[in-house]
Every structure is written in structure tokens, then in C-alpha cells.
Scaffold this motif. Structure first.
Motif, PDB file in Angstrom:
ATOM      1  N   THR A  68      -8.292   0.555  -1.374  1.00 13.20           N
ATOM      2  CA  THR A  68      -8.793   1.769  -0.713  1.00 13.20           C
ATOM      3  C   THR A  68      -8.297   3.038  -1.394  1.00 13.20           C
ATOM      4  O   THR A  68      -8.985   4.062  -1.384  1.00 13.20           O
ATOM      5  CB  THR A  68      -8.377   1.770   0.777  1.00 13.20           C
ATOM      6  OG1 THR A  68      -8.945   0.632   1.411  1.00 13.20           O
ATOM      7  CG2 THR A  68      -8.836   3.032   1.512  1.00 13.20           C
ATOM      8  N   HIS A  69      -7.124   2.976  -2.008  1.00 13.90           N
ATOM      9  CA  HIS A  69      -6.568   4.173  -2.664  1.00 13.90           C
ATOM     10  C   HIS A  69      -7.519   4.726  -3.730  1.00 13.90           C
ATOM     11  O   HIS A  69      -7.456   5.905  -4.053  1.00 13.90           O
ATOM     12  CB  HIS A  69      -5.190   3.872  -3.276  1.00 13.90           C
ATOM     13  CG  HIS A  69      -5.226   2.846  -4.364  1.00 13.90           C
ATOM     14  ND1 HIS A  69      -5.068   1.495  -4.136  1.00 13.90           N
ATOM     15  CD2 HIS A  69      -5.416   2.983  -5.691  1.00 13.90           C
ATOM     16  CE1 HIS A  69      -5.162   0.836  -5.290  1.00 13.90           C
ATOM     17  NE2 HIS A  69      -5.370   1.704  -6.239  1.00 13.90           N
ATOM     18  N   CYS A  85       0.837  -1.208   0.000  1.00 16.24           N
ATOM     19  CA  CYS A  85       0.000   0.000   0.000  1.00 16.24           C
ATOM     20  C   CYS A  85       0.868   1.253   0.000  1.00 16.24           C
ATOM     21  O   CYS A  85       1.752   1.413   0.854  1.00 16.24           O
ATOM     22  CB  CYS A  85      -0.910  -0.021   1.224  1.00 16.24           C
ATOM     23  SG  CYS A  85      -1.803   1.515   1.479  1.00 16.24           S
ATOM     24  N   GLY A  86       0.591   2.145  -0.929  1.00 16.69           N
ATOM     25  CA  GLY A  86       1.313   3.419  -1.004  1.00 16.69           C
ATOM     26  C   GLY A  86       0.531   4.568  -0.387  1.00 16.69           C
ATOM     27  O   GLY A  86       1.096   5.574   0.016  1.00 16.69           O
ATOM     28  N   CYS A  87      -0.794   4.401  -0.287  1.00 19.10           N
ATOM     29  CA  CYS A  87      -1.637   5.489   0.244  1.00 19.10           C
ATOM     30  C   CYS A  87      -1.689   5.475   1.761  1.00 19.10           C
ATOM     31  O   CYS A  87      -2.111   6.454   2.376  1.00 19.10           O
ATOM     32  CB  CYS A  87      -3.043   5.389  -0.345  1.00 19.10           C
ATOM     33  SG  CYS A  87      -4.043   4.043   0.315  1.00 19.10           S
ATOM     34  N   CYS A 131      -1.951  -3.548  -0.374  1.00 13.75           N
ATOM     35  CA  CYS A 131      -3.001  -2.717  -0.984  1.00 13.75           C
ATOM     36  C   CYS A 131      -4.310  -3.492  -1.001  1.00 13.75           C
ATOM     37  O   CYS A 131      -4.332  -4.673  -1.343  1.00 13.75           O
ATOM     38  CB  CYS A 131      -2.574  -2.378  -2.415  1.00 13.75           C
ATOM     39  SG  CYS A 131      -3.857  -1.603  -3.415  1.00 13.75           S
ATOM     40  N   ASP A 132      -5.407  -2.844  -0.632  1.00 13.37           N
ATOM     41  CA  ASP A 132      -6.725  -3.471  -0.703  1.00 13.37           C
ATOM     42  C   ASP A 132      -7.677  -2.678  -1.593  1.00 13.37           C
ATOM     43  O   ASP A 132      -8.879  -2.920  -1.585  1.00 13.37           O
ATOM     44  CB  ASP A 132      -7.320  -3.660   0.695  1.00 13.37           C
ATOM     45  CG  ASP A 132      -7.751  -2.351   1.322  1.00 13.37           C
ATOM     46  OD1 ASP A 132      -7.410  -1.282   0.786  1.00 13.37           O
ATOM     47  OD2 ASP A 132      -8.439  -2.399   2.363  1.00 13.37           O
TER      48      ASP A 132
END
Ligand code: FES
Ligand code: FES
Length: 79
Positions: free
Chosen positions: A75-76, A61-63, A72-73
Motif C-alpha cells: 500500500t505504501h 509496514c512503515g507507512c 507490508c502489503d
């Protein structure tokens, strides 16, 4: 809990190595995204450990708003 900074609104694809341990940056301040560089000091955030059991591509996840961190799921997409 303070809000994490958004490092980028998309995941970081990383080819992880089998048997290696990674520390994902939860605060968003690291200059070595997606991993922790110690910049979280004083923010209340701590890095999240990721243990690679096999060599593969991982989407970190980057956000920093994923509910399945460090991964990462999606959500970004709603930020
Ligand atoms: Fe972000 Fe360490 S620099 S958690
Ligand atoms: Fe954070 Fe996808 S980059 S949920």
C-alpha cells in the motif's frame, strides 16, 4: 478512527527471533519503529501483536496504512 502518521513510506525489514513476541506500532508515532514505544497514548491506536514462530526476515509496514498490518502489503506505493 484517526489517521495514523506515516513513519516512512517503505517497510522495515526485521530479523525476528523464533518464539519472540513483537508489538508493531499502528499509530506511527513511536520513536522505536516499527515497534510500539507507548507514544500511541491518547491517539485511539493500539499496537498490533506479532508472534514469531520461526527466525526469519519480516517486512513490517512503515507507512501504517497496510490492510495486512503489521506486515507490508505494498500500500505504501500508492501513498
Ligand atoms: Fe504507535 Fe504504540 S507507539 S502503537
Ligand atoms: Fe506500509 Fe508497505 S510500508 S504497506
Amino acid at each position: 478512527m484517526p489517521e495514523p502518521e506515516i513513519a516512512q513510506k517503505s517497510p522495515f525489514k526485521v530479523a525476528v527471533e523464533a518464539g519472540k513476541t513483537y508489538f508493531w506500532c499502528a499509530c506511527g508515532r513511536s520513536k522505536k519503529q516499527p515497534f510500539c514505544d507507548g507514544s500511541h497514548q491518547g491517539t485511539g491506536f493500539s499496537p498490533v501483536k506479532f508472534q514469531a514462530n520461526e527466525a526469519k526476515a519480516v517486512f513490517f509496514c512503515g507507512c501504517k496504512h497496510s490492510s495486512k498490518s503489521p506486515l507490508c502489503d505494498g500500500t505504501h506505493n500508492s501513498l
